[in-house]
Design an enzyme around this catalytic site. Sequence first.
Site, short mmCIF file in Angstrom:
data_model
loop_
_atom_site.label_atom_id
_atom_site.label_comp_id
_atom_site.label_asym_id
_atom_site.label_seq_id
_atom_site.Cartn_x
_atom_site.Cartn_y
_atom_site.Cartn_z
N TYR A 25 0.84 -1.21 0.00
CA TYR A 25 0.00 0.00 0.00
C TYR A 25 0.88 1.26 0.00
O TYR A 25 0.63 2.24 -0.71
CB TYR A 25 -0.96 -0.01 1.21
CG TYR A 25 -1.48 1.36 1.55
CD1 TYR A 25 -2.34 2.03 0.67
CD2 TYR A 25 -1.10 2.02 2.72
CE1 TYR A 25 -2.80 3.31 0.96
CE2 TYR A 25 -1.55 3.29 3.01
CZ TYR A 25 -2.40 3.93 2.13
OH TYR A 25 -2.84 5.21 2.41
N HIS A 278 1.23 12.73 -7.08
CA HIS A 278 0.73 11.85 -6.04
C HIS A 278 1.67 10.64 -5.86
O HIS A 278 1.23 9.53 -5.55
CB HIS A 278 -0.69 11.37 -6.39
CG HIS A 278 -1.63 11.31 -5.22
ND1 HIS A 278 -2.59 12.26 -4.98
CD2 HIS A 278 -1.77 10.40 -4.22
CE1 HIS A 278 -3.27 11.94 -3.89
NE2 HIS A 278 -2.79 10.82 -3.41
N ARG A 281 0.86 7.52 -8.02
CA ARG A 281 -0.24 6.66 -7.56
C ARG A 281 -1.55 6.96 -8.29
O ARG A 281 -2.56 6.31 -8.04
CB ARG A 281 -0.46 6.84 -6.05
CG ARG A 281 0.73 6.41 -5.24
CD ARG A 281 0.68 6.95 -3.84
NE ARG A 281 -0.24 6.27 -2.96
CZ ARG A 281 0.01 5.13 -2.34
NH1 ARG A 281 1.15 4.52 -2.52
NH2 ARG A 281 -0.89 4.59 -1.52
N ARG A 333 6.93 8.62 0.80
CA ARG A 333 7.43 7.29 1.17
C ARG A 333 8.67 7.36 2.05
O ARG A 333 8.84 6.54 2.95
CB ARG A 333 7.70 6.47 -0.09
CG ARG A 333 6.42 6.15 -0.86
CD ARG A 333 6.72 5.31 -2.08
NE ARG A 333 5.53 5.07 -2.89
CZ ARG A 333 5.05 5.93 -3.79
NH1 ARG A 333 5.64 7.10 -3.98
NH2 ARG A 333 3.98 5.62 -4.49
C1 LIG Z 1 0.75 5.59 1.22
C2 LIG Z 1 0.49 6.96 0.63
C3 LIG Z 1 -0.68 7.62 0.95
C4 LIG Z 1 -0.90 8.91 0.44
N1 LIG Z 1 -2.03 9.61 0.83
C5 LIG Z 1 -2.20 10.88 0.40
C6 LIG Z 1 -3.27 11.68 0.89
O1 LIG Z 1 -4.04 11.26 1.75
N2 LIG Z 1 -3.41 12.93 0.39
C7 LIG Z 1 -2.56 13.46 -0.55
O2 LIG Z 1 -2.73 14.60 -0.98
N3 LIG Z 1 -1.51 12.73 -1.01
C8 LIG Z 1 -1.30 11.48 -0.54
N4 LIG Z 1 -0.22 10.77 -0.97
C9 LIG Z 1 0.76 11.41 -1.87
C10 LIG Z 1 1.84 12.13 -1.06
O3 LIG Z 1 1.31 13.24 -0.39
C11 LIG Z 1 2.99 12.62 -1.96
O4 LIG Z 1 2.45 13.38 -3.01
C12 LIG Z 1 3.82 11.47 -2.53
O5 LIG Z 1 3.97 10.44 -1.58
C13 LIG Z 1 5.19 11.97 -2.95
O6 LIG Z 1 5.94 10.96 -3.52
P1 LIG Z 1 7.03 10.09 -2.72
O7 LIG Z 1 6.27 9.09 -1.93
O8 LIG Z 1 7.85 9.47 -3.80
O9 LIG Z 1 7.82 11.04 -1.83
C14 LIG Z 1 0.03 9.49 -0.45
C15 LIG Z 1 1.22 8.80 -0.76
C16 LIG Z 1 1.45 7.55 -0.22
C17 LIG Z 1 2.75 6.87 -0.55
#
Ligand SMILES: Cc1cc2nc3c(=O)[nH]c(=O)nc-3n(C[C@H](O)[C@H](O)[C@H](O)COP(=O)(O)O)c2cc1C
Length: 392
Positions: A25, A278, A281, A333
Amino acid sequence: MPRVVNISDLRRVAEANLPRAVFDYIDGGAEAEVTLRENCRAFEEVTFRPRNAVAVETTDLRTTVFGAELSMPLLLAPVGFTRLICPRGEVRAAEAAAKAQIAYVLTTISGSAIEDVAQASKGCRWYQLYLVGGREAAEAALGRASAAGFSVLAITIDTGTFGLRERDIRNGAGALIGDNLLRKLRFLPQVLAHPLWLAGFLRDGRMLVLPNVIVPGRGPLPLAETQASLAKSVVTWEDFRWIRKVWPGPIVVKGVLTGEDARRSLDEGAAGVVVSNHGGRQLDGVAATLRALPEVVKAVGGQAEVFLDGGIRRGSDIVKAICLGARAVLIGRAYVYGLGAAGEAGVARAIQILRADLQRTLALLGSKSISELNRSYIDVPAIWASEPRPKT
Ligand SMILES: Cc1cc2nc3c(=O)[nH]c(=O)nc-3n(C[C@H](O)[C@H](O)[C@H](O)COP(=O)(O)O)c2cc1C
């Protein structure tokens, strides 16, 4: 954690500590995970141009973000269901951020209440908005966030519908956060293989509601209804007018990848934008955020702050983003691996690794301060120069 030298080491420890479905996840991306990989690869394509034979005894990493002083240009990005990774996950991460004097961004889909996070952390805090639960639920949350001292609102605009996260579908991860115990039975073998995680999860016991999404007349939204509600309640530009009326502080638009969306954000009154996909994702196949950054910086033309997230795993990545015009970066992450590896101490370790990387990279570049960095310290591949596009 002496053996943990970099963020990939934290990732390995998190992978060993967490049930497969929980790790996937965090770790996974959408569809073929092309954008997920590209986010990291883009940093590898940019090379440094150091000024050598320069003595750098100390480095100054401090910066300000909307008037708040941060010890380094770093924010912890909003991460949904952080409580699945570690008991009271959002509170732990916010505490680690405050201790390190960096900012923390709390997601709408948090298992911890706005007030609990505020009580645990007096540091710089932003609130991130999804319209899950509808407009009235959002207005109530914004009032609570503002009263609890969250200073900036980040509005995420890239979740028009859910990205296809194939690992989550294969793992049946939706059932993990639902309240149907029978559907959870499939996780029994992987959960029993991780007794420490299971003990923490059971002890925490607050996983099944979203305390910041209070649907009028109904109370907190059960987690199991989140997906359906999120899919129905995309934030559109039309929503910005009423959001501006109820939110008194600066607004930052998260999920901007083009000059067009950057300019629209400014027109709607944003004080900042986050160049973000995101973390790969959502729409697979969009550009790495580092590649999208110059176009957004140019479109914003100094009228707002530009932030970036996606793929940051080393301090040198942060330096490259700043050289290309970002004010600061967010990590997702990188800190969540830390949370899965060792709770708050793991988040602190992730931040410490990035801070040491930043100091060393600046010294090796021959620069004393983050505020000196500019485009002259890096080279980007010629292929990055974008063709003029037809106007949309
Ligand atoms: C497990 C997970 C959950 C996330 N949930 C949200 C969220 O609730 N709201 C949001 O705006 N972005 C969410 N994101 C995106 C992060 O805010 C961010 O944009 C992203 O993780 C950046 O990339 P990185 O993981 O490579 O640093 C999520 C990312 C991950 C990995």
